[in-house]
Design a protein around this motif. Structure first.
Motif, short mmCIF file in Angstrom:
data_model
loop_
_atom_site.label_atom_id
_atom_site.label_comp_id
_atom_site.label_asym_id
_atom_site.label_seq_id
_atom_site.Cartn_x
_atom_site.Cartn_y
_atom_site.Cartn_z
N THR A 85 0.74 -1.09 0.12
CA THR A 85 -0.12 -0.19 0.16
C THR A 85 0.85 1.40 0.02
N GLY A 86 1.96 1.40 0.90
CA GLY A 86 2.69 2.50 0.78
C GLY A 86 3.32 2.85 -0.60
N PHE A 87 3.83 1.69 -1.29
CA PHE A 87 4.38 1.94 -2.59
C PHE A 87 3.24 2.50 -3.72
N ALA A 88 2.08 2.00 -3.31
CA ALA A 88 1.05 2.74 -4.37
C ALA A 88 0.98 4.07 -4.02
N ILE A 89 0.94 4.65 -2.62
CA ILE A 89 0.76 5.75 -2.22
C ILE A 89 1.69 6.87 -2.74
N GLU A 90 3.12 5.82 -2.48
CA GLU A 90 4.36 6.83 -2.72
C GLU A 90 4.26 7.14 -4.38
N SER A 91 3.79 6.37 -5.26
CA SER A 91 3.70 6.58 -6.85
C SER A 91 3.02 7.79 -6.92
N VAL A 92 2.13 8.21 -6.11
CA VAL A 92 1.53 9.63 -6.32
C VAL A 92 2.77 10.83 -6.40
N LEU A 125 4.25 17.69 -3.76
CA LEU A 125 3.28 16.46 -3.65
C LEU A 125 3.97 15.74 -2.40
N ALA A 126 4.99 15.70 -1.95
CA ALA A 126 5.67 14.97 -0.75
C ALA A 126 5.11 15.80 0.34
N GLY A 127 5.06 16.94 0.65
CA GLY A 127 4.78 17.75 1.70
C GLY A 127 3.14 17.25 2.28
N PRO A 128 2.22 17.50 1.26
CA PRO A 128 0.85 16.98 1.66
C PRO A 128 0.72 15.56 2.06
N ILE A 129 1.35 14.65 1.35
CA ILE A 129 1.19 13.23 1.67
C ILE A 129 2.10 12.93 3.02
N PHE A 130 3.11 13.63 3.42
CA PHE A 130 3.63 13.40 4.70
C PHE A 130 2.51 13.55 5.88
N LEU A 131 1.78 14.81 5.51
CA LEU A 131 0.93 15.39 6.69
C LEU A 131 -0.28 14.51 6.47
N LEU A 132 -0.90 13.98 5.21
CA LEU A 132 -2.17 13.42 5.29
C LEU A 132 -1.76 11.84 5.08
N ILE A 139 -2.17 0.17 8.97
CA ILE A 139 -2.20 1.42 8.59
C ILE A 139 -0.81 2.21 9.49
N ALA A 140 -0.57 1.87 10.48
CA ALA A 140 0.54 2.35 11.52
C ALA A 140 1.89 2.06 10.56
N GLN A 141 2.07 0.99 9.92
CA GLN A 141 3.43 0.72 9.11
C GLN A 141 3.32 1.61 7.93
N THR A 142 2.22 1.65 7.35
CA THR A 142 2.04 2.47 6.10
C THR A 142 2.40 3.81 6.38
N ILE A 143 1.90 4.64 7.30
CA ILE A 143 2.31 5.72 7.75
C ILE A 143 3.81 5.94 7.85
N THR A 144 4.59 5.15 8.58
CA THR A 144 5.61 5.34 8.98
C THR A 144 6.67 5.09 7.75
N LEU A 145 6.16 4.29 6.78
CA LEU A 145 6.99 4.07 5.63
C LEU A 145 6.86 5.27 4.52
N LEU A 146 5.52 5.61 4.66
CA LEU A 146 5.44 6.78 3.53
C LEU A 146 6.17 8.19 4.13
N ARG A 147 6.04 8.39 5.44
CA ARG A 147 7.00 9.57 5.93
C ARG A 147 8.54 9.60 5.74
N TYR A 148 8.93 8.18 5.98
CA TYR A 148 10.39 8.50 5.96
C TYR A 148 10.75 8.54 4.13
N LEU A 149 9.87 7.91 3.34
CA LEU A 149 10.30 8.14 1.91
C LEU A 149 9.95 9.60 1.48
N CYS A 150 9.05 10.07 2.14
CA CYS A 150 9.04 11.62 1.69
C CYS A 150 10.10 12.47 2.09
#
Length: 487
Positions: free
Chosen positions: A302-309, A355-362, A378-389
């Protein structure tokens, strides 16, 4: 058919062109296309994420390794098509770019069927390797999903190669329209195949109807992908006959000297893709060793799918940069190639940063919408996304710059960067950060030293090394060795 080069034949016009306009004229359809693909991926994860069976997400997370590899190999052939076609197109040699396109599609068709067979053979082995051994249901489900996915590969290879040839002659709009149709079919079939028959209410209950469904779950998602890919591939074959590339009907074996030319470009790109995916496979194995490994693997999908944004607009600019660099070198204008490459990369970084800023926050809201009632995932996905941002902007530079270099036919240097960043840094760092000292990776091998951060350590490794790739990519492009690459 629109073309950039037609308006740039005279040296005076070339000198006075608006470089930003040139980049975006070719880039915006590719950016739109990749944005549509992001929406497609997110909706796909949304369908899978709302299945009541959590094994579906774990199985899909493991299957990402196979899907990334096989798709990336198709993109490698596409890279060869863009480099050869764009160079001939920029030089004003129609017979050469038509012949290059025909030879590339012949290799793509043969390669697509061979890779499909190979994918089917390794499906069970890969599932048992990358998923936790105790998760038998997820292993079985992943095996079945990969077998279904394999049926789409011949069509995917045709799609990517013809899209690459069209980009080489300056046409990025047609792939946008055809892929838009493919995405529409894919999502429609997802609605009909993934879930059982159920009632749907729209506009607060004002509109109610019953939507039929086959209740095939994850296998339905794989079937939807395969059917939509075949429909798109057939459309491409009919459409290309109406373009300057000419008709591709009537199959013949590729000529040997063309095979050598194409593979000289495609093989390093394919090797880079293989190294990237194999590192992701090892990375997934590391996740399987940490506490709640199945949850972390599902979150990664799921994190990769969101990161692709964040990175898909840069991928579109990468596509444009590759075509423009190839055309410019065909015009004997390496200065133009470098200028357009830098402009495309700067825009890629700027869009990604926005795009990275809004995704980090949201991140909590987005992950929750896609995963439903799965708090741990969900918690793991949030952590992964914020690190990648944090490092995504540098990764955007790497993506666009490597696309520009590959458009010149230089696929070797990007390969070496990937080898160092992924295998020299990411994999060993993931082991060190994720696993504790003394953890038995094998009965005969224990971690000599490790911090034991679990999935958080793996996410840290991934974020750091994608930034590292950006730094090295900028250095290589500045050095300019790609300008003298012969294709």
């Amino acid at each position: 058919m629109s073309t950039i080069v037609e308006a740039l034949d005279e040296p005076g016009i070339v000198a006075s062109e608006n470089a930003t306009a040139v980049v975006w004229k070719l880039a915006w359809p590719a950016v739109v296309l990749n944005s549509l693909q992001v929406v497609n991926q997110l909706l796909d994860r949304g369908f899978i994420g709302h299945l009541t069976n959590t094994d579906a997400l774990t199985a899909h997370g493991g299957a990402i390794n196979v899907m990334f590899l096989m798709f990336s190999l198709a993109v490698a052939v596409s890279t060869g098509a863009t480099a050869l076609v764009s160079r001939a197109y920029g030089a004003g040699n129609p017979s050469e770019y038509r012949l290059a396109s025909r030879q590339c599609i012949r290799i793509a068709i043969i390669g697509g069927f061979l890779i499909a067979g190979f994918t089917g053979l390794i499906a069970s082995f890969v599932a048992r390797t990358v998923l936790p051994a105790h998760d038998h249901d997820a292993i079985h489900l992943m095996t079945r999903f990969v077998l279904v996915y394999a049926t789409s590969l011949p069509a995917i290879y045709v799609i990517q190669t013809l899209a690459g040839s069209l980009r080489g002659i300056g046409d990025t709009k047609s792939p946008m329209y055809i892929s838009g149709f493919q995405i529409l079919v894919h999502m429609t079939l997802n609605c009909l195949l993934v879930f059982p028959t159920h009632k749907v209410g729209l506009l607060g209950g004002l509109i109610n109807f019953t939507l039929p469904g086959a209740d095939m779950g994850l296998i339905g998602a794989g079937t939807a992908l395969s059917v939509s890919a075949w429909m798109s591939g057939i459309i491409y074959l009919f459409f290309v006959a109406r373009t300057p590339l000419g008709s591709l009907w009537g199959f013949h074996l590729p000529e040997f000297h063309w095979v050598v030319r194409i593979l000289r470009i495609a093989l390093p790109a394919a090797l880079m893709a293989t190294l990237r995916v194999l590192s992701l496979t090892v990375f997934t194995i590391v996740l399987a060793m940490v506490p709640d490994g199945s949850t972390a693997i599902g979150a990664m999908s799921t994190g990769f799918a969101i990161e692709s944004v964040m990175f898909m607009p840069s991928f579109g600019l990468s596509v444009a940069a590759g075509a423009l660099v190839g055309q410019s070198l065909g015009m004997q204008r390496p200065d133009r190639a470098e200028k357009l490459g830098w402009i495309a990369s700067h825009y890629g970084a700027l869009v990604t940063l926005s795009l990275a800023g809004p995704i980090f926050l949201l991140a909590p809201t987005i992950a929750g919408a896609l995963l439903g009632d799965k708090p741990a995932m969900i918690a793991q996905t949030i952590t992964l996304l914020r690190y990648l941002c944090v490092t995504e902007t540098l990764f955007a530079y790497a993506m666009v710059v490597f696309g520009a270099m590959q458009g010149a036919g230089d696929t070797v240097r990007p390969m070496w960067v990937s080898l160092f960043a992924l295998w020299g840094v990411r994999v060993p760092l993931a082991f060190f950060l994720a696993l504790p000292t003394g953890y038995h990776i094998f009965p005969w091998l224990a971690m000599p030293v490790g911090l034991g951060w679990g999935a958080r350590g793996a996410w840290t490794s991934m974020a750091l090394t994608q930034g590292l790739q950006g730094v090295f990519a900028l250095i290589l492009f500045k050095q300019g060795g790609w300008k003298t690459k012969k294709v």
